[in-house]
Motif scaffolding. Structure first.
Motif, PDB file in Angstrom:
ATOM      1  N   LEU A   1      41.113  38.058  81.340  1.00 54.86           N
ATOM      2  CA  LEU A   1      40.745  36.832  80.629  1.00 54.86           C
ATOM      3  C   LEU A   1      39.358  36.952  80.014  1.00 54.86           C
ATOM      4  N   SER A   2      38.444  37.635  80.694  1.00 56.81           N
ATOM      5  CA  SER A   2      37.114  37.848  80.112  1.00 56.81           C
ATOM      6  C   SER A   2      37.231  38.702  78.852  1.00 56.81           C
ATOM      7  N   ASP A   3      38.160  39.675  78.858  1.00 58.85           N
ATOM      8  CA  ASP A   3      38.406  40.471  77.660  1.00 58.85           C
ATOM      9  C   ASP A   3      38.941  39.600  76.527  1.00 58.85           C
ATOM     10  N   ALA A   4      39.899  38.735  76.859  1.00 56.74           N
ATOM     11  CA  ALA A   4      40.473  37.841  75.837  1.00 56.74           C
ATOM     12  C   ALA A   4      39.395  36.929  75.254  1.00 56.74           C
ATOM     13  N   PHE A   5      38.498  36.453  76.117  1.00 55.16           N
ATOM     14  CA  PHE A   5      37.399  35.595  75.671  1.00 55.16           C
ATOM     15  C   PHE A   5      36.500  36.352  74.694  1.00 55.16           C
ATOM     16  N   MET A   6      36.155  37.597  75.023  1.00 54.88           N
ATOM     17  CA  MET A   6      35.287  38.394  74.157  1.00 54.88           C
ATOM     18  C   MET A   6      35.979  38.731  72.838  1.00 54.88           C
ATOM     19  N   ILE A   7      37.262  39.085  72.894  1.00 56.50           N
ATOM     20  CA  ILE A   7      37.993  39.392  71.656  1.00 56.50           C
ATOM     21  C   ILE A   7      38.020  38.169  70.745  1.00 56.50           C
ATOM     22  N   SER A   8      38.237  36.984  71.329  1.00 58.33           N
ATOM     23  CA  SER A   8      38.263  35.752  70.529  1.00 58.33           C
ATOM     24  C   SER A   8      36.919  35.522  69.851  1.00 58.33           C
ATOM     25  N   LEU A   9      35.831  35.718  70.597  1.00 56.72           N
ATOM     26  CA  LEU A   9      34.501  35.548  70.011  1.00 56.72           C
ATOM     27  C   LEU A   9      34.258  36.546  68.877  1.00 56.72           C
ATOM     28  N   ILE A  10      34.653  37.800  69.102  1.00 59.46           N
ATOM     29  CA  ILE A  10      34.428  38.841  68.093  1.00 59.46           C
ATOM     30  C   ILE A  10      35.258  38.566  66.846  1.00 59.46           C
ATOM     31  N   ILE A  11      36.495  38.095  67.020  1.00 59.62           N
ATOM     32  CA  ILE A  11      37.332  37.756  65.867  1.00 59.62           C
ATOM     33  C   ILE A  11      36.696  36.628  65.063  1.00 59.62           C
ATOM     34  N   MET A  12      36.215  35.593  65.761  1.00 56.84           N
ATOM     35  CA  MET A  12      35.566  34.488  65.055  1.00 56.84           C
ATOM     36  C   MET A  12      34.308  34.962  64.330  1.00 56.84           C
ATOM     37  N   LEU A  13      33.527  35.823  64.973  1.00 56.84           N
ATOM     38  CA  LEU A  13      32.326  36.374  64.342  1.00 56.84           C
ATOM     39  C   LEU A  13      32.700  37.169  63.096  1.00 56.84           C
ATOM     40  N   THR A  14      33.759  37.949  63.183  1.00 57.91           N
ATOM     41  CA  THR A  14      34.201  38.759  62.049  1.00 57.91           C
ATOM     42  C   THR A  14      34.632  37.893  60.883  1.00 57.91           C
ATOM     43  N   PHE A  15      35.339  36.796  61.161  1.00 61.82           N
ATOM     44  CA  PHE A  15      35.771  35.892  60.098  1.00 61.82           C
ATOM     45  C   PHE A  15      34.584  35.236  59.400  1.00 61.82           C
ATOM     46  N   VAL A  16      33.462  35.107  60.097  1.00 65.88           N
ATOM     47  CA  VAL A  16      32.272  34.496  59.492  1.00 65.88           C
ATOM     48  C   VAL A  16      31.507  35.508  58.648  1.00 65.88           C
ATOM     49  N   ILE A  17      31.210  36.675  59.226  1.00 64.74           N
ATOM     50  CA  ILE A  17      30.305  37.598  58.541  1.00 64.74           C
ATOM     51  C   ILE A  17      31.028  38.582  57.623  1.00 64.74           C
ATOM     52  N   ALA A  18      32.345  38.740  57.784  1.00 62.61           N
ATOM     53  CA  ALA A  18      33.100  39.635  56.899  1.00 62.61           C
ATOM     54  C   ALA A  18      34.119  38.837  56.089  1.00 62.61           C
TER      55      ALA A  18
END
Length: 363
Positions: free
Chosen positions: A147-164
């Motif tokens: 679940l901690s992995d899923a949480f981090m992947i979700s954050l990284i995906i959201m970050l990617t949608f913002v900056i890329a």
């Protein structure tokens, strides 16, 4: 009605029926990932020029960067093992030597190359037996880990949608899959269906029932919750999340460092792409999302996802295929070597423990 219930009960008790059910279940578990990998690999080789890939691998690849990537991969697995040790101790499991914590992760990732999920089951059983701990408790910490992995992947995906956003908008606009994805996400029917599903799930979990399926689901949800709850109630939370950030930075570096190994990805390392960090992030996220597809060791889905992400930045399909194949091969070889290390350590550890408990056996 009574006869129907009796016949169904008799069928469930029939050993032959149970045996056939287990065989079918195993065939699906093993055959589906292998079939997905096979189909995608066939599709992959039809889309690329194999002689070009071989030439790139022979003449244009700087393998020093790939070896550096392998070192980062080993570090990430070591940190993951030590991080899992924090969870285990928080759940009441006796402290293990750090090398045992690390070996449990090494072995798990190696076994996952054969079949998705086998490694997770093995490491839980290994720790439970070694530490004389409850298997359900260990499984709970493993669920928390995931679940901690899923949480981090979700954050990284959201970050990617913002900056890329520009390149992802190009994906959404120019590719039919992207347009379909936008239509699905923006559909009110999707969100209504999700809301109904959530409400129905909650009602199912809190209602009084003796149905075995519902009770089994409740037990799994409770294990999931207990494993997740530990992340916010245990000691050393700051250290746990610091290790989590280090792990995911290392995972990103495993993609980014390989950009320096090929001429066509080195061309992406320029000021307007934040020196390759933006395309590296997009490739990393596409690769991470592909893990959701059940396939042996990620072979097939991961390669295609990485190729597609590189194509968004103008990398030719054969070049992108060479990148994905070489990187996947080096990561896989590293995991196999880590698995061999884990096997040697566990064999030594078992022998040493046996000698301690039975000092006069070989005397």
């Amino acid at each position: 009605m009574k006869n129907k219930n009796l016949s169904r009960h008799t069928l469930e008790k029939d050993p032959a029926h149970k045996s056939r059910h287990k065989v079918l279940h195993k065939l699906v578990d093993i055959g589906l990932p292998l079939a997905i990998s096979a189909v995608m690999i066939v599709w992959l080789f039809k889309k690329v020029n194999l002689p070009t890939i071989i030439r790139i691998m022979r003449d244009d690849c700087d393998y020093r960067w790939l070896l550096l990537m392998c070192g980062v991969e080993i570090i990430s697995r070591c940190v993951r093992g030590i991080r899992w040790g924090i969870q285990l101790r928080a759940a009441g499991v006796r402290r293990m030597p750090p090398i045992a914590e690390v070996s449990s992760i090494f072995g798990a990732f190696t076994l996952n190359l054969l079949l998705t999920g086998v490694g997770e089951a093995w490491r839980c059983v290994y720790v439970s037996r070694r530490q004389k701990a409850s298997l359900s408790t260990v499984v709970g910490t493993d669920l928390g880990d995931r679940l901690s992995d899923a949480f981090m992947i979700s954050l990284i995906i959201m970050l990617t949608f913002v900056i890329a956003r520009p390149v992802l908008d190009r994906f959404m606009d120019n590719y039919s899959f992207g347009r379909h994805l936008v239509d699905i996400i923006s559909s009110p029917w999707l969100w209504c269906a999700l809301a109904i599903l959530i409400v129905a799930s909650i009602l199912l979990l809190v209602s009084k029932t003796h149905n075995r399926v519902v009770l089994k689901i409740r037990k799994e949800v409770l294990n999931l919750w207990n494993g997740f709850k530990i992340l916010f109630t245990m000691r050393h939370q700051v250290r746990f999340w610091l290790y989590t950030v280090i792990i995911w930075i290392a995972y990103f570096l495993m993609t980014y460092l390989c950009f320096f190994a090929f001429p066509f990805t080195r061309d992406l390392i320029r000021p307007d792409t934040a020196y390759g960090l933006l395309p590296g992030l997009v490739v990393f996220v596409f690769g991470a999302i592909s893990i959701a597809v059940p396939a042996s060791g990620g072979l097939g889905p991961w390669n295609i996802a990485v190729m597609f992400a590189l194509s968004l930045y103008g990398v030719h399909s054969s070049d992108a295929a060479a990148y994905s194949m070489v990187v996947w091969a080096f990561q896989t070889i590293t995991q196999v070597l880590m698995g061999l290390f884990a096997a040697i350590y566990i064999a030594y550890d078992n022998h040493h423990t046996h000698q301690l408990h039975n000092p006069g056996v070989n005397s």
